[in-house]
Design a protein around this motif. Structure first.
Motif, PDB file in Angstrom:
ATOM      1  N   GLY A   1       5.914   6.257  -7.494  1.00 40.19           N
ATOM      2  CA  GLY A   1       4.504   6.547  -7.254  1.00 40.19           C
ATOM      3  C   GLY A   1       3.600   5.334  -7.348  1.00 40.19           C
ATOM      4  N   ASP A   2       4.100   4.206  -7.907  1.00 36.67           N
ATOM      5  CA  ASP A   2       3.295   2.978  -7.950  1.00 36.67           C
ATOM      6  C   ASP A   2       3.089   2.466  -6.526  1.00 36.67           C
ATOM      7  OD1 ASP A   2       3.230   3.034 -10.717  1.00 36.67           O
ATOM      8  OD2 ASP A   2       4.663   1.393 -10.985  1.00 36.67           O
ATOM      9  N   THR A   3       2.013   1.729  -6.331  1.00 40.01           N
ATOM     10  CA  THR A   3       1.691   1.178  -5.021  1.00 40.01           C
ATOM     11  C   THR A   3       2.283  -0.219  -4.867  1.00 40.01           C
ATOM     12  OG1 THR A   3      -0.385   2.411  -5.034  1.00 40.01           O
ATOM     13  CG2 THR A   3      -0.227   0.589  -3.474  1.00 40.01           C
ATOM     14  N   PHE A   4       2.894  -0.470  -3.711  1.00 37.84           N
ATOM     15  CA  PHE A   4       3.437  -1.798  -3.435  1.00 37.84           C
ATOM     16  C   PHE A   4       2.289  -2.794  -3.259  1.00 37.84           C
ATOM     17  CE2 PHE A   4       7.058   0.780  -2.173  1.00 37.84           C
ATOM     18  CZ  PHE A   4       8.119   0.047  -2.687  1.00 37.84           C
ATOM     19  N   PRO A   5       2.407  -3.990  -3.884  1.00 30.87           N
ATOM     20  CA  PRO A   5       1.370  -5.009  -3.742  1.00 30.87           C
ATOM     21  C   PRO A   5       1.482  -5.733  -2.401  1.00 30.87           C
ATOM     22  CG  PRO A   5       3.148  -5.842  -5.089  1.00 30.87           C
ATOM     23  CD  PRO A   5       3.472  -4.397  -4.786  1.00 30.87           C
ATOM     24  N   GLU A   6       0.534  -6.617  -2.153  1.00 33.24           N
ATOM     25  CA  GLU A   6       0.573  -7.433  -0.942  1.00 33.24           C
ATOM     26  C   GLU A   6       1.790  -8.346  -0.975  1.00 33.24           C
ATOM     27  OE1 GLU A   6      -1.458  -7.386   1.804  1.00 33.24           O
ATOM     28  OE2 GLU A   6      -2.333  -5.618   0.850  1.00 33.24           O
ATOM     29  N   THR A   7       2.319  -8.653   0.183  1.00 34.27           N
ATOM     30  CA  THR A   7       3.413  -9.620   0.284  1.00 34.27           C
ATOM     31  C   THR A   7       2.798 -11.003   0.491  1.00 34.27           C
ATOM     32  OG1 THR A   7       3.566  -9.182   2.658  1.00 34.27           O
ATOM     33  CG2 THR A   7       5.096  -7.979   1.228  1.00 34.27           C
TER      34      THR A   7
ATOM     35  N   GLY B   1       0.804  -1.221   0.000  1.00 30.74           N
ATOM     36  CA  GLY B   1       0.000   0.000   0.000  1.00 30.74           C
ATOM     37  C   GLY B   1       0.832   1.263   0.000  1.00 30.74           C
ATOM     38  N   ASP B   2       2.105   1.179   0.421  1.00 25.91           N
ATOM     39  CA  ASP B   2       2.999   2.338   0.357  1.00 25.91           C
ATOM     40  C   ASP B   2       3.277   2.670  -1.109  1.00 25.91           C
ATOM     41  OD1 ASP B   2       3.181   2.396   3.129  1.00 25.91           O
ATOM     42  OD2 ASP B   2       5.233   1.612   3.202  1.00 25.91           O
ATOM     43  N   LYS B   3       3.725   3.881  -1.368  1.00 21.43           N
ATOM     44  CA  LYS B   3       4.085   4.305  -2.714  1.00 21.43           C
ATOM     45  C   LYS B   3       5.595   4.159  -2.914  1.00 21.43           C
ATOM     46  CE  LYS B   3      -0.024   6.005  -3.750  1.00 21.43           C
ATOM     47  NZ  LYS B   3      -0.891   5.442  -4.733  1.00 21.43           N
ATOM     48  N   ALA B   4       5.992   3.667  -4.087  1.00 21.90           N
ATOM     49  CA  ALA B   4       7.414   3.512  -4.409  1.00 21.90           C
ATOM     50  C   ALA B   4       8.054   4.896  -4.538  1.00 21.90           C
ATOM     51  CB  ALA B   4       7.590   2.726  -5.689  1.00 21.90           C
ATOM     52  N   PRO B   5       9.185   5.138  -3.854  1.00 22.05           N
ATOM     53  CA  PRO B   5       9.835   6.446  -3.936  1.00 22.05           C
ATOM     54  C   PRO B   5      10.625   6.647  -5.224  1.00 22.05           C
ATOM     55  CG  PRO B   5      11.100   5.008  -2.521  1.00 22.05           C
ATOM     56  CD  PRO B   5       9.848   4.249  -2.898  1.00 22.05           C
ATOM     57  N   ASN B   6      11.049   5.551  -5.855  1.00 21.40           N
ATOM     58  CA  ASN B   6      11.866   5.624  -7.069  1.00 21.40           C
ATOM     59  C   ASN B   6      11.552   4.449  -7.984  1.00 21.40           C
ATOM     60  OD1 ASN B   6      13.658   7.854  -6.237  1.00 21.40           O
ATOM     61  ND2 ASN B   6      14.299   6.392  -4.665  1.00 21.40           N
ATOM     62  N   ASN B   7      11.917   4.582  -9.256  1.00 17.11           N
ATOM     63  CA  ASN B   7      11.801   3.457 -10.177  1.00 17.11           C
ATOM     64  C   ASN B   7      12.775   2.378  -9.732  1.00 17.11           C
ATOM     65  OD1 ASN B   7      10.189   5.201 -11.643  1.00 17.11           O
ATOM     66  ND2 ASN B   7      11.695   5.557 -13.243  1.00 17.11           N
ATOM     67  N   GLY B   8      12.394   1.104  -9.917  1.00 15.14           N
ATOM     68  CA  GLY B   8      13.336   0.040  -9.597  1.00 15.14           C
ATOM     69  C   GLY B   8      12.667  -1.287  -9.360  1.00 15.14           C
ATOM     70  N   VAL B   9      13.500  -2.272  -9.057  1.00 13.37           N
ATOM     71  CA  VAL B   9      13.035  -3.612  -8.733  1.00 13.37           C
ATOM     72  C   VAL B   9      13.056  -3.731  -7.214  1.00 13.37           C
ATOM     73  CG1 VAL B   9      13.505  -6.079  -8.951  1.00 13.37           C
ATOM     74  CG2 VAL B   9      13.945  -4.558 -10.881  1.00 13.37           C
ATOM     75  N   TYR B  10      11.946  -4.166  -6.668  1.00 13.92           N
ATOM     76  CA  TYR B  10      11.821  -4.327  -5.222  1.00 13.92           C
ATOM     77  C   TYR B  10      11.546  -5.796  -4.932  1.00 13.92           C
ATOM     78  CZ  TYR B  10      11.508   0.741  -5.037  1.00 13.92           C
ATOM     79  OH  TYR B  10      11.775   2.080  -5.153  1.00 13.92           O
ATOM     80  N   MET B  11      12.090  -6.287  -3.807  1.00 18.07           N
ATOM     81  CA  MET B  11      11.885  -7.685  -3.460  1.00 18.07           C
ATOM     82  C   MET B  11      11.434  -7.807  -2.008  1.00 18.07           C
ATOM     83  SD  MET B  11      15.861  -8.912  -3.324  1.00 18.07           S
ATOM     84  CE  MET B  11      15.530 -10.558  -2.807  1.00 18.07           C
TER      85      MET B  11
END
Length: 64
Positions: free
Chosen positions: A42-48, A10-20
């Motif tokens: 600005g994209d929203t993080f999905p559920e883990t 639900g948080d917003k991504a602060p920068n472009n990139g790959v998150y794990m």
């Protein structure tokens, strides 16, 4: 205070990139086959896959 390094769904991504996904104590345990997502700023993080996990920007492996 520095930039936040771990994010919750639900948080917003602060920068472009790959998150794990990382474990609650990411420096102690390594998750087998962690979920990875590519997000734009600005994209929203999905559920883990587990409530105890968070998202962290994937870093490039360093070669010595």
């Amino acid at each position: 205070m520095g930039e936040k390094t771990e994010f919750e769904p639900g948080d917003k991504a602060p920068n472009n990139g790959v998150y794990m996904e990382v474990g609650e104590a990411s420096f102690h345990t390594e998750i087998q086959n962690p979920q990875q997502v590519t997000l734009k700023r600005g994209d929203t993080f999905p559920e883990t896959t587990n409530d105890d996990r968070k998202w962290k920007k994937k870093t490039k492996a360093r070669v010595h």
